[in-house]
Structure formats: C-alpha cells, structure tokens
Design a protein around this motif. Sequence first.
Motif, PDB file in Angstrom:
ATOM      1  N   LYS A 325       0.812  -1.220   0.000  1.00 25.02           N
ATOM      2  CA  LYS A 325       0.000   0.000   0.000  1.00 25.02           C
ATOM      3  C   LYS A 325       0.843   1.267   0.000  1.00 25.02           C
ATOM      4  CE  LYS A 325      -4.074   2.016   2.174  1.00 25.02           C
ATOM      5  NZ  LYS A 325      -5.080   1.884   3.267  1.00 25.02           N
ATOM      6  N   PRO A 326       1.960   1.341   0.775  1.00 25.80           N
ATOM      7  CA  PRO A 326       2.788   2.560   0.716  1.00 25.80           C
ATOM      8  C   PRO A 326       3.412   2.804  -0.653  1.00 25.80           C
ATOM      9  CG  PRO A 326       3.292   1.256   2.683  1.00 25.80           C
ATOM     10  CD  PRO A 326       2.441   0.400   1.803  1.00 25.80           C
ATOM     11  N   LEU A 327       3.426   1.774  -1.515  1.00 27.07           N
ATOM     12  CA  LEU A 327       4.004   1.907  -2.852  1.00 27.07           C
ATOM     13  C   LEU A 327       2.975   2.376  -3.860  1.00 27.07           C
ATOM     14  CD1 LEU A 327       6.075   0.183  -1.291  1.00 27.07           C
ATOM     15  CD2 LEU A 327       6.460  -1.116  -3.366  1.00 27.07           C
ATOM     16  N   GLY A 328       1.705   2.497  -3.434  1.00 26.83           N
ATOM     17  CA  GLY A 328       0.673   3.027  -4.308  1.00 26.83           C
ATOM     18  C   GLY A 328      -0.194   1.987  -4.977  1.00 26.83           C
ATOM     19  N   TRP A 329       0.105   0.721  -4.781  1.00 27.82           N
ATOM     20  CA  TRP A 329      -0.712  -0.326  -5.422  1.00 27.82           C
ATOM     21  C   TRP A 329      -1.031  -1.420  -4.408  1.00 27.82           C
ATOM     22  CZ3 TRP A 329       2.945  -4.422  -5.781  1.00 27.82           C
ATOM     23  CH2 TRP A 329       4.269  -4.022  -5.804  1.00 27.82           C
ATOM     24  N   GLY A 330      -1.837  -1.034  -3.422  1.00 26.63           N
ATOM     25  CA  GLY A 330      -2.230  -1.958  -2.372  1.00 26.63           C
ATOM     26  C   GLY A 330      -3.415  -2.818  -2.717  1.00 26.63           C
ATOM     27  N   SER A 378      -2.714   4.807 -10.000  1.00 26.80           N
ATOM     28  CA  SER A 378      -2.521   6.077 -10.696  1.00 26.80           C
ATOM     29  C   SER A 378      -1.298   5.940 -11.592  1.00 26.80           C
ATOM     30  CB  SER A 378      -2.319   7.203  -9.688  1.00 26.80           C
ATOM     31  OG  SER A 378      -1.148   6.969  -8.926  1.00 26.80           O
ATOM     32  N   ALA A 379      -0.994   6.958 -12.383  1.00 23.85           N
ATOM     33  CA  ALA A 379       0.161   6.891 -13.291  1.00 23.85           C
ATOM     34  C   ALA A 379       1.456   6.742 -12.500  1.00 23.85           C
ATOM     35  CB  ALA A 379       0.209   8.144 -14.165  1.00 23.85           C
ATOM     36  N   ILE A 380       1.613   7.489 -11.418  1.00 18.49           N
ATOM     37  CA  ILE A 380       2.847   7.404 -10.637  1.00 18.49           C
ATOM     38  C   ILE A 380       2.931   6.065  -9.919  1.00 18.49           C
ATOM     39  CG2 ILE A 380       1.860   8.481  -8.560  1.00 18.49           C
ATOM     40  CD1 ILE A 380       5.412   9.002  -9.978  1.00 18.49           C
ATOM     41  N   ALA A 381       1.785   5.514  -9.500  1.00 19.65           N
ATOM     42  CA  ALA A 381       1.776   4.189  -8.884  1.00 19.65           C
ATOM     43  C   ALA A 381       2.148   3.121  -9.906  1.00 19.65           C
ATOM     44  CB  ALA A 381       0.405   3.891  -8.288  1.00 19.65           C
ATOM     45  N   ALA A 382       1.731   3.317 -11.154  1.00 21.40           N
ATOM     46  CA  ALA A 382       2.074   2.364 -12.205  1.00 21.40           C
ATOM     47  C   ALA A 382       3.581   2.326 -12.429  1.00 21.40           C
ATOM     48  CB  ALA A 382       1.363   2.749 -13.513  1.00 21.40           C
ATOM     49  N   GLN A 432       5.745   8.115  -3.190  1.00 23.02           N
ATOM     50  CA  GLN A 432       5.465   9.136  -2.180  1.00 23.02           C
ATOM     51  C   GLN A 432       5.911  10.524  -2.629  1.00 23.02           C
ATOM     52  OE1 GLN A 432       3.659   8.674   0.427  1.00 23.02           O
ATOM     53  NE2 GLN A 432       3.529   6.451   0.404  1.00 23.02           N
ATOM     54  N   ILE A 433       7.101  10.617  -3.219  1.00 21.82           N
ATOM     55  CA  ILE A 433       7.587  11.926  -3.687  1.00 21.82           C
ATOM     56  C   ILE A 433       6.865  12.331  -4.962  1.00 21.82           C
ATOM     57  CG2 ILE A 433       9.607  13.227  -4.444  1.00 21.82           C
ATOM     58  CD1 ILE A 433       9.640  12.446  -1.482  1.00 21.82           C
ATOM     59  N   SER A 435       3.899  11.588  -5.878  1.00 20.95           N
ATOM     60  CA  SER A 435       2.506  11.953  -5.615  1.00 20.95           C
ATOM     61  C   SER A 435       2.358  13.421  -5.237  1.00 20.95           C
ATOM     62  CB  SER A 435       1.934  11.070  -4.508  1.00 20.95           C
ATOM     63  OG  SER A 435       1.889   9.716  -4.908  1.00 20.95           O
ATOM     64  N   LEU A 436       3.426  14.016  -4.696  1.00 16.63           N
ATOM     65  CA  LEU A 436       3.361  15.438  -4.334  1.00 16.63           C
ATOM     66  C   LEU A 436       3.150  16.315  -5.562  1.00 16.63           C
ATOM     67  CD1 LEU A 436       6.234  15.704  -1.680  1.00 16.63           C
ATOM     68  CD2 LEU A 436       3.769  15.574  -1.264  1.00 16.63           C
ATOM     69  N   PHE A 437       3.635  15.824  -6.723  1.00 13.95           N
ATOM     70  CA  PHE A 437       3.496  16.607  -7.956  1.00 13.95           C
ATOM     71  C   PHE A 437       2.172  16.335  -8.658  1.00 13.95           C
ATOM     72  CE2 PHE A 437       8.014  16.023  -7.155  1.00 13.95           C
ATOM     73  CZ  PHE A 437       8.497  17.314  -7.295  1.00 13.95           C
ATOM     74  N   THR A 438       1.378  15.431  -8.109  1.00 10.29           N
ATOM     75  CA  THR A 438       0.082  15.120  -8.718  1.00 10.29           C
ATOM     76  C   THR A 438      -1.073  15.465  -7.790  1.00 10.29           C
ATOM     77  OG1 THR A 438       0.247  12.820  -7.925  1.00 10.29           O
ATOM     78  CG2 THR A 438       1.054  13.289 -10.150  1.00 10.29           C
ATOM     79  N   GLY A 439      -0.820  16.324  -6.811  1.00 14.05           N
ATOM     80  CA  GLY A 439      -1.893  16.819  -5.956  1.00 14.05           C
ATOM     81  C   GLY A 439      -2.020  16.174  -4.605  1.00 14.05           C
ATOM     82  N   ALA A 440      -1.165  15.215  -4.269  1.00 18.68           N
ATOM     83  CA  ALA A 440      -1.252  14.571  -2.956  1.00 18.68           C
ATOM     84  C   ALA A 440      -0.729  15.503  -1.870  1.00 18.68           C
ATOM     85  CB  ALA A 440      -0.464  13.261  -2.953  1.00 18.68           C
TER      86      ALA A 440
END
Length: 472
Positions: A325-330, A378-382, A432-433, A435-440
């Motif tokens: 989950k912390p990697l974006g694809w939980g 999301s794209a960054i998670a992919a 995590q980093i 995602s900051l550029f995609t609105g997180a």
Amino acid sequence: IITNERYEYISSIIKGCYTKSNKEKLTTSDKIDRIVTNRWAALPIFAIVMFVVYYISVTTVGTIVTDWTNDVLFGEIIPPAIEKVLVALNCADWLQGLILDGIVAGVGAVLGFVPQMLVLFFFLAVLESCGYMARVAFIMDRIFRKFGLSGKSFIPMLIGSGCGVPGVMASRTIENDRDRKMTIMTTTFIPCGAKLPIIALIAGALFDGAWWVAPSSYFVGVAAIIVSGIILKKTKMFAGDPAPFVMELPAYHLPTAGNVLRSMWERGWSFIKKAGTIITLSTILLWFLMNFGWLDGHFGMLDMETQLNDSILAKIGGVIAPIFKPLGWGNWKMAVAAVTGLIAKENVVSTFGMLFGFGSEIAEDGQEVWGTLAHSMSAIAAYSFLVFNLLCAPCFAAMGAIKREMNNTKWFFFAIGYQCGLAYLVSLCIFQIGSLFTGATFGFGTIVAVAIIIAFIYLLFRPYKQSKTLKY
C-alpha cells in the motif's frame, strides 16, 4: 603491471628494428574509437544508442507488430477458433473456462510481446556482432571502477539483458570473490527479456505509449547497479580494490546475417519455451485460484464476473496487499501480479490479462484498458509498480542460478533480501515523492520517503573508512 612492463620492453626492441611508413595513419576502427570511446562523448553516445534501440523495439516497430499479434492473431483468430472446437466437442463449461480464460488468455498475453522482444534481441545482436558492445565494456570499466566494480562486471550484465540465468553464471569469469558476489547481486537489475512485457505493458496501456518509459527502465537498472556498488563497497564485506580488467577491442566489422538471426532466435525461442511450460502451468494454477473459493460456507466454482473477490486468490492477495500500500498499489490484484512474477516475470502480464479479463488485449494502449486499471493504480503508482518488478528478486530460475553461484545459503538470502529491500524502498520513494506533484498532500509516507533519500545520500557520500584500515 608485469604484463605491461613486458610489452613496453618488447615495444622498445621493436622500435629499433623497423620504421612505420604510415605512422600517423589511423585505421577506420581507431577513428571510430576516438569518438565512441572518448572520455566525454562515450556515455552520451551509449545512452543515445540504447534509447534508439528501446524506442524502436518497444514504441514504434515492435509495437506495430505486437498490436497485430494481440488484436488479430490472439484476438480474432486463435480464441474464436479454439472456442468453436471446444463447442463442437461439447466440452464442460469449466474446461472451456480453463482453456479460454486461463491458458489462452494468460499465455496469449505473454506471447503477444514476442515481436517486440525479437526486435530488441535483433538490435542487441547487431551491436554485439559489430564490436560496439566490447567498447561499452571498456567504457563502463572506467565508470564501474569508481564505484567499486570492474569492467568484467559489465559482461554478465550485458548477457543478463537477454536472460538473468546466463548473466549470473557469467560472473564466474571474475577472479575476485568480493567483486563476483557483488556482480551476482546486481546483475539482475538490468531489464532482461522477460521484463520487457512488463515495460511494454506499463508504457503502452498505462502511459499511452510514452517514449521515455522503456529507456528509463534500462537506466533505472544501471543507476541501481552504480548506487549498490558505491554503498556495498563501503561495507567490510566488500571493501577492497576492484580486480584489474584487460581486454582486446576487436576491429569493427559488418555483422553477418546468420549470426545475428541465430542469436535473435535463440534468445526468443528460450522465451517461447518458457511460455509453453512454466507460464502455462502458472496460468492453470492462477485460473484455479481465481475460479474456486468459499461462498456461503461452501467450497466450489465461482462466477468470475460477480464473485472474484470471494476466490482463493483474492483471500491470498488480501493478506499481502497491505505490504504494498505505501508503494501506491495496495489492491490485491496488483499484489498477486507482483508475487507471481517471482515464478517468471512474464507472469505479471498474464496475471493482468486473467484478472482484468482482457487476455491478449492487455497490451493495447486504448482508453478501455486504462479505464479498467485506473481504480487500482494512478500513473505514478504504475511507474512504482514497474520499478519494483524491475529491481526485486528475479524469477525462480535466476534465483537458482544465484544460489548455485553463491554456493552459500546465507549469501543467497542476503542477495535476495537486498534486491527486494532496494526495490521496495526505491518504489516507495517514487510513489510518495511523485505523488506530491500530482496533488497529494504531505503526510507520514512522504516523511518516510524523505528520510530514506537522506539515508541513501549519506551512504553514498560517507567517508570510505574501511580503506584506511584495510591491511594487505
């Protein structure tokens, strides 16, 4: 040193025996080497060459042929033909589901990438046959030596671009035990042929065919090797000077069609054989785990469209999904796809094909596939998912080669643990980093990622204390 002194002595004798009439004239190979092995131009040229190779293989020519293979061959020809035969034979519904939704969908999703792989193997064979890859080993020796590895370490990595098993075995040529162990640990960071379908999947289906995804995956592997070399060389286990590297650079020559085609086919055929054995067995097992489970207290076959979340596979995936989950694809589907990649990296794509019901069409870059996967990644998670699968422990066959070459159970588990740990930390930082550029919002995960980056920077630039106390 002894060899060098011997040749200098021979040269001093020869100079007094004859005079060269064309002393200043350089051969064609020497003229080319003045450019491609230049101290400043060598690396940019190498980067451009690899970019062109991956761009043509994954994004342009390879994609055109792969799209036809997916859309027509495994989309309109093979599945309907097999379905007609099964209906004519009056096969049971479960057997039809196994063959069509399991074997054909899973194996077809992997075989659809064979054209892209053949194009990539063709270009790699050309570069090897013409003599350029020997220059790359010379270039990388200068770079690797600064990071604790020798140019000999590049040869296993070059071979590993086709398959990790012979790449790991090629480390036997390294005499220094510490360098050999480090090379074994880092060789599989280079994307092998089996990882190409994952790269093509992410680039085509999730990034709309973006040109930078495939080349960046190659350089992520190179960066992982360099960073690992710097960090590990500063530990007591790997401290010491790298082994010297001497090699002969062959003259440039036109590659013969027979050698190029033979090399391309041998690499491609080994992939196809794996698809016909290991991947087929894996898809059968996945089909069973997906289609059977407990519903209302009874174990039996489920309705895939409405009861997939009650399957055995969903229960297993639900247990391991929180880890990622912390990697974006939980999501449990993504977790299962990543774990099946440990059997064979191609399984990641076949698992996607079966779980999302697209089969061989998973490679298309249409919006339908992206819409289906959007709720999971999301794209960054992919991209985080891609990097994790590139850097984590290789397939079981390559793990067996690592165990055999290490010849030590503790070293084997240390190597696998390091690969998985590095993959997890890098993927976590990317998500995590990024995602900051995609609105997180800035949260606990971001703090952990920043702390990991600071730790990496410290390990990279800390003083090399062991070298001051090491006694010879």
